[in-house]
Design an enzyme around this catalytic site. Sequence first.
Site, PDB file in Angstrom:
ATOM      1  N   HIS A  28      32.512   1.653  -9.358  1.00 24.36           N
ATOM      2  CA  HIS A  28      32.531   3.102  -9.096  1.00 24.36           C
ATOM      3  C   HIS A  28      31.260   3.812  -9.549  1.00 24.36           C
ATOM      4  CE1 HIS A  28      36.728   2.805  -7.897  1.00 24.36           C
ATOM      5  NE2 HIS A  28      36.851   1.965  -8.891  1.00 24.36           N
TER       6      HIS A  28
ATOM      7  N   SER B   3      38.440   3.037 -13.208  1.00 20.95           N
ATOM      8  CA  SER B   3      38.781   3.403 -11.838  1.00 20.95           C
ATOM      9  C   SER B   3      39.899   4.427 -11.750  1.00 20.95           C
ATOM     10  CB  SER B   3      39.118   2.153 -11.019  1.00 20.95           C
ATOM     11  OG  SER B   3      40.097   1.381 -11.663  1.00 20.95           O
TER      12      SER B   3
ATOM     13  N   LYS C 216      32.416   0.586  -1.638  1.00 25.00           N
ATOM     14  CA  LYS C 216      32.777   1.931  -2.098  1.00 25.00           C
ATOM     15  C   LYS C 216      31.639   2.889  -1.766  1.00 25.00           C
ATOM     16  CE  LYS C 216      36.339   0.129  -5.014  1.00 25.00           C
ATOM     17  NZ  LYS C 216      36.697  -0.580  -6.225  1.00 25.00           N
TER      18      LYS C 216
HETATM   19  C1  PLP Z   1      37.478  -1.877  -6.201  1.00 24.51           C
HETATM   20  C2  PLP Z   1      37.159  -2.549  -7.492  1.00 24.51           C
HETATM   21  C3  PLP Z   1      36.837  -3.904  -7.537  1.00 24.51           C
HETATM   22  C4  PLP Z   1      36.997  -4.801  -6.355  1.00 24.51           C
HETATM   23  O1  PLP Z   1      35.968  -4.664  -5.472  1.00 24.51           O
HETATM   24  P1  PLP Z   1      36.221  -5.140  -3.963  1.00 24.51           P
HETATM   25  O2  PLP Z   1      34.868  -5.318  -3.419  1.00 24.51           O
HETATM   26  O3  PLP Z   1      36.990  -4.034  -3.315  1.00 24.51           O
HETATM   27  O4  PLP Z   1      36.997  -6.406  -4.050  1.00 24.51           O
HETATM   28  C5  PLP Z   1      36.417  -4.443  -8.727  1.00 24.51           C
HETATM   29  N1  PLP Z   1      36.348  -3.693  -9.849  1.00 24.51           N
HETATM   30  C6  PLP Z   1      36.684  -2.388  -9.845  1.00 24.51           C
HETATM   31  C7  PLP Z   1      36.570  -1.616 -11.116  1.00 24.51           C
HETATM   32  C8  PLP Z   1      37.108  -1.772  -8.675  1.00 24.51           C
HETATM   33  O5  PLP Z   1      37.462  -0.501  -8.677  1.00 24.51           O
END
Ligand code: PLP
Length: 392
Positions: free
Chosen positions: A207, A179, A241
């Site tokens: 992502h 990330s 996302k």
């Molecule tokens: C954003 C993220 C999460 C968490 O996901 P949410 O649905 O926002 O709780 C988990 N793993 C990674 C790698 C992330 O970037």
Amino acid sequence: MTRLSDLAARLAGLEADALKRTRRRLESPQGVSVTIDGRDCVSFCSNDYLGLAAHPGIARAVEEGVRRYGTGAGASHLLTGHTDAHEALEHDLARFSGFPAALLFSTGYMANLGIATALLGRGDAVFGDRLNHACLNDGALLSRATFHRHPHGDLAALERQLAGSDARVRMIMVDGVFSMDGDIAPLPELLDLAARHDAWLLVDDAHGFGVLGGGRGCLAHFGIEPSDVLDRVIYMGTLGKAAGVFGAFVAAAPEVIDTLVQSARTYVFTTALPPMIACALRASLALIEQEPQRREHLGALIRRWQAGVRGLRRGHALPSSTAIQPWVVGAAAEAVALSAALAEHGLLVPAIRPPTVPAGSARLRISLSAAHTLEQVDRLCAAMHEVDARHG
Ligand SMILES: *Cc1c(COP(=O)(O)O)cnc(C)c1O
């Protein structure tokens, strides 16, 4: 009062080290042209990689969902909160991801905690990359399994740890796309290690889902067929996302999914997602499938950025081919100053500091979205050059 003054001193320390976080106030829909703290600017800050977070078709699906189901699920999935909308979405997600079964969670954070604690326990072992997301690490800790971490991308170190473990149940955890660095995990090699050392491979594709592999994510990116790896791979995709809504899902063999339904505490002991969110996500998934041009344009933006920052003297890029493009400057204060200079140009780019990234690798994290225009990326590159020349 003494406890409060402890907290105040700690907060003051963060402030002094340029590590104190503050929240900006978004006063418009999420997108690339936003109003934040009263200012209009172009944002390179969101994870809305496909530009779906304010899509009118998805908003209409929410309206229809509200008319049909009201606003709240009112109960957990195992009581009466599980609607036909949730179930239809799970079928869509399983079909699209190529797995036989899928299960919705309220967030990716909760999904990772649920997977780890349902499948692992004391005496088992978890193996994780040092740059894995915080919620994979929290899942590993909460599971009570022995937790081995290896340097980022160091498969030899991982293999030594696997070979040295006599735990009966082992799980390798990895971000599909890291990330903060934007690089893609070497899944074929990790799968090979998982097979040779009889381990699960949990892939957190927060992502990658929607973006890589025709939208199917990082497994499809490598041409890995879910049906070939069902005995090893647990796939977790998030829906807040690229999918532009909220939530997460796990796709895996039916035995894994059924186990999660029985014993993932973050599934069992929590209220189901509002059904209107499931309606929104079905509309979003249809767009992810039917509009490949969003991913194609994103690819063109990434190439434009990479060409545009050549020749800068301050900072360096990391080898990322994804929508996450880091620009590493080193010191936290320097990243904050660069971010502030870009803000004066009306460009919103976050400074990422420790502890989110290792000390000495503070950076800008440029998130590109299919909603950006090539001209907006050009504007960002020009501003980077202008700031670079001013500070040279
Ligand atoms: C954003 C993220 C999460 C968490 O996901 P949410 O649905 O926002 O709780 C988990 N793993 C990674 C790698 C992330 O970037």
